[in-house]
Design an enzyme around this catalytic site. Structure first.
Site, mmCIF file in Angstrom:
data_model
loop_
_atom_site.group_PDB
_atom_site.id
_atom_site.type_symbol
_atom_site.label_atom_id
_atom_site.label_comp_id
_atom_site.label_asym_id
_atom_site.label_seq_id
_atom_site.Cartn_x
_atom_site.Cartn_y
_atom_site.Cartn_z
ATOM 1 N N LYS A 1 -3.291 -1.214 13.856
ATOM 2 C CA LYS A 1 -3.092 -0.679 14.661
ATOM 3 C C LYS A 1 -3.289 -0.726 16.018
ATOM 4 C CE LYS A 1 -2.955 0.965 11.309
ATOM 5 N NZ LYS A 1 -3.316 2.072 10.879
ATOM 6 N N GLU B 1 0.295 -1.200 -0.124
ATOM 7 C CA GLU B 1 0.028 0.148 0.170
ATOM 8 C C GLU B 1 1.227 1.280 -0.252
ATOM 9 O OE1 GLU B 1 -0.918 2.568 3.534
ATOM 10 O OE2 GLU B 1 -1.114 0.417 4.459
#
Ligand code: PSU
Ligand code: MN
Length: 297
Positions: A153, A21
């Site tokens: 995350k 990404e």
């Protein structure tokens, strides 16, 4: 879509390709670490004999396989749009430049025929904001790839994110781990659905998924290498402070994740960056290995 010729050729021959990404380049890491990490991830994929394809939108065109100059451009140009799935038609019609999040990268990579994608941490449910749920989760439910990451995350509500993955039917495979990693730290106290030791086991699960025509991605979670781990208490105290700052300053929407990542880096004097860099490169290598096993089998 513009597919780099070596990527196109590898796809036609059924050879190993790993998608990467670009939001972590434009919004996730500061310059010049972002360029160094992006290059190190590509090299890690190549070291396993696979072809890397970093994905972004340039001049309104989805590009599957950026070159070095394009990565450099995304890394140092302010104002590149962080694109989720919803942004793709907008940025294309505007002929703009955009980086792709996990969600948008999967959308494009899957359309290009790429089956493996490696990144750092997926988005999820935000702490204290249960209605701010990353589009990454919905995308994982509907795009049948293999996504390699270090969990979600840690700045998110990991427990809520883990529950949501179950609701969405996304199998979570721990790569040499029984625990869902906490991004900067190796353990979260949350379980994976199965612990796998070899890429071939992942390939077998992918095959079974495809036989059933299930749409969900397999989420392969890999802990940060031990030497670069941020101790859980240290990560937690920085995250709690960063989340408080974001709330005080009224940070909302797609700005939340980049804001928190930057504050956590400051609060840990760069140690979060070291962990982030390390896990990204390691995940790219694991992605390369899985892509190889997939093309061999
Ligand atoms: N992982 C990283 N750094 C990042 C991201 C993930 O190590 O910058 C990005 C990914 O692109 C992910 C996005 O899709 O953050 C999630 O943003 P949001 O929470 O706004 O959906
Ligand atoms: Mn969000």
């Amino acid at each position: 879509m513009r597919i780099r010729p070596d990527v196109q050729q590898a796809l036609e021959k059924g050879e190993a390709v790993v998608a990467l990404e670009s939001t972590l380049i434009s919004h996730g890491l500061p310059y010049p670490e972002n360029v160094e990490v992006a290059q190190a991830m590509e090299e890690a994929v190549r070291s396993e004999g696979a072809i890397p394809a970093t994905i972004a939108i340039l001049g309104g065109e989805p590009v599957i396989g950026l070159d070095g100059a394009q990565i450099e451009y995304l890394a140092r140009t302010p104002g590149v749009r962080k694109c989720s799935r919803r942004d793709l038609p907008i940025i294309m019609a505007m002929k703009g430049n955009g980086s792709t999040t996990v969600c948008a990268t999967m959308t494009l990579a899957c359309r290009a025929g790429i089956r493996v994608f490696a990144t750092g941490g997926i988005g999820g449910v935000h702490r204290g904001h249960p209605f701010d749920v990353s589009a990454d989760l919905e995308e994982l439910a509907r795009t049948p790839m293999i996504v390699v990451c270090s969990g979600a995350k840690a700045l998110l509500d990991l427990e809520a994110t883990r529950e949501r993955l179950e609701t969405l039917g996304v199998p979570v495979l721990g790569y040499e781990t029984e625990q869902f990693p906490a991004f900067y730290s190796r353990e979260s106290g949350l379980a994976v659905d199965v612990c796998v030791q070899e890429p071939e086991q992942i390939v077998a699960i992918a095959r079974a998924r495809d036989q059933l025509v299930l749409s969900a991605a397999l989420l392969v979670v890999v802990p940060v290498p031990a030497a670069d781990e941020l101790p859980r208490e240290e990560a937690e105290s920085a995250i709690a402070q960063a989340v408080r700052l974001a709330d005080e300053q009224g940070i909302r929407g797609e700005e939340v994740t980049p804001f928190l990542l930057a504050r956590i880096a400051e609060l840990t004097a760069g140690r979060s960056l070291r962990a982030n860099r390390s896990l990204l490169v390691h995940n790219a290598r694991v992605g390369g290995r899985i892509a190889q096993a997939l093309s061999a089998g």
